[in-house]
Design a protein around this motif. Structure first.
Motif, mmCIF file in Angstrom:
data_model
loop_
_atom_site.group_PDB
_atom_site.id
_atom_site.type_symbol
_atom_site.label_atom_id
_atom_site.label_comp_id
_atom_site.label_asym_id
_atom_site.label_seq_id
_atom_site.Cartn_x
_atom_site.Cartn_y
_atom_site.Cartn_z
ATOM 1 N N ALA A 140 -12.236 45.545 44.965
ATOM 2 C CA ALA A 140 -12.250 47.046 44.375
ATOM 3 C C ALA A 140 -13.428 47.066 43.363
ATOM 4 N N VAL A 141 -14.121 48.044 43.654
ATOM 5 C CA VAL A 141 -15.564 48.111 42.851
ATOM 6 C C VAL A 141 -15.465 49.687 42.395
ATOM 7 N N SER A 142 -15.490 49.857 41.160
ATOM 8 C CA SER A 142 -15.693 51.088 40.641
ATOM 9 C C SER A 142 -16.844 51.237 39.839
ATOM 10 N N VAL A 143 -17.711 52.305 40.044
ATOM 11 C CA VAL A 143 -19.012 52.653 39.109
ATOM 12 C C VAL A 143 -18.842 54.170 39.002
ATOM 13 N N PHE A 144 -18.649 54.313 37.822
ATOM 14 C CA PHE A 144 -18.367 55.918 37.346
ATOM 15 C C PHE A 144 -17.400 56.438 38.180
ATOM 16 N N GLY A 145 -16.378 55.875 38.502
ATOM 17 C CA GLY A 145 -15.427 56.387 39.553
ATOM 18 C C GLY A 145 -14.169 55.761 39.424
ATOM 19 N N VAL A 185 -5.678 41.715 44.105
ATOM 20 C CA VAL A 185 -6.854 42.889 43.935
ATOM 21 C C VAL A 185 -8.162 42.130 43.076
ATOM 22 N N ASP A 186 -9.186 42.189 43.685
ATOM 23 C CA ASP A 186 -10.125 41.472 43.020
ATOM 24 C C ASP A 186 -11.237 42.666 42.859
ATOM 25 N N GLY A 187 -11.949 42.465 41.628
ATOM 26 C CA GLY A 187 -12.919 43.567 41.457
ATOM 27 C C GLY A 187 -13.503 44.052 40.007
ATOM 28 N N TRP A 188 -14.345 44.864 39.763
ATOM 29 C CA TRP A 188 -14.803 45.266 38.773
ATOM 30 C C TRP A 188 -14.881 46.820 38.306
ATOM 31 N N ALA A 189 -14.645 47.310 37.159
ATOM 32 C CA ALA A 189 -14.799 48.711 36.933
ATOM 33 C C ALA A 189 -15.911 48.958 35.861
ATOM 34 N N VAL A 190 -17.100 49.622 36.316
ATOM 35 C CA VAL A 190 -18.128 49.896 35.647
ATOM 36 C C VAL A 190 -18.072 51.128 35.082
ATOM 37 N N LEU A 191 -18.114 51.321 33.839
ATOM 38 C CA LEU A 191 -17.908 52.705 33.429
ATOM 39 C C LEU A 191 -16.990 53.832 34.435
ATOM 40 N N GLY A 192 -15.724 52.857 34.750
ATOM 41 C CA GLY A 192 -14.818 53.629 35.623
ATOM 42 C C GLY A 192 -13.611 52.901 35.376
ATOM 43 N N ALA A 193 -12.694 52.872 36.566
ATOM 44 C CA ALA A 193 -11.419 52.571 36.386
ATOM 45 C C ALA A 193 -10.952 51.901 37.790
ATOM 46 N N VAL A 194 -10.354 50.614 37.747
ATOM 47 C CA VAL A 194 -9.503 50.095 38.913
ATOM 48 C C VAL A 194 -8.090 50.005 38.508
ATOM 49 N N GLU A 195 -7.219 50.633 39.150
ATOM 50 C CA GLU A 195 -5.831 50.670 38.867
ATOM 51 C C GLU A 195 -5.017 50.217 39.952
#
Length: 225
Positions: A140-145, A185-195
């Protein structure tokens, strides 16, 4: 009579509470508030007590009247599959760029799923999914999302990742069944969110029973013609 022996706490409840112990109890209280089992005042009072508790036993007192305190002990989570055990290529991709994307309902969860939210939102709901494999990896990757992941409450859930001016939050979950599915769940949240968190009231066994009931009713109707 040995009074000291009678009143001494058991090793488990007498242990000093860790931050992880407090987080686990806080998650249970938050779910109880969402389900209407606690009022807002009761929730606030208990959370305050959780922050001040010193031992595991003191923490358990705050959930003693909640269903989570009476669930069977969790079985050890199977170790994560080694390199190569799960294909690097995704079985499915869910992408939202300046938009929204949802995967929910009755669907087959493969071994790997990739979710990308770029100025958008992605929802992955596994609460009614068919698990064909014990281990499922979600990148899961979130960028402004935002990427939101929901799972049945009787599986195991693990997370590895972080946030860069964002929020990466995976509510660790264990199952009493050693054969239960495990979602990583593997990932990053860049100015965003992973939940990622469990959807209370949804279990794999309940779902399978409901599907079997529907099949039985349809079969009975067909045979009764």
């Amino acid at each position: 009579m040995d009074l000291h022996k009678q009143t001494a706490p058991t090793p488990a409840t007498g242990l000093r509470a860790s931050d992880a112990d407090r987080d686990r109890i806080a998650d249970i209280l938050r779910e109880a508030l969402a389900e209407g089992r606690l009022t807002a005042d009761e929730h606030a009072e208990r959370v305050d007590g959780v922050l001040r508790a010193r031992t595991v036993g003191e923490l358990e007192d705050f959930i003693r009247d909640l269903p989570a305190a009476h669930q069977p002990p969790a079985a050890p989570v199977p170790p994560r599959p080694g390199p190569g055990a799960i294909p690097a290529a995704a079985d499915a991709n869910v992408v939202a760029v300046f938009s929204g994307a949802v995967r929910r309902g009755r669907w087959r969860a493969g071994r790997r799923l990739h979710a990308y939210a770029v100025f958008g939102s992605v929802e992955i709901d596994l609460s009614e999914a068919i698990f064909e494999y014990q281990h499922v990896v979600i990148k899961a990757v979130s960028v402004f999302g935002e990427v939101r992941i929901r799972v049945p409450e009787n599986i195991a859930l693990r997370g590895t990742g972080g946030g860069v001016l964002g929020r990466f939050e995976v509510s660790t979950l264990d199952s009493a069944d050693p054969a239960a599915p495990v979602v990583h769940v593997d990932g990053w949240a860049v100015l965003g969110a992973v939940e990622a968190r469990p959807r209370r009231g949804r279990t794999v066994s309940d779902i399978l029973e409901r599907v079997q009931d529907k099949v039985d009713r349809k079969l009975s109707g067909y045979l009764g013609r």
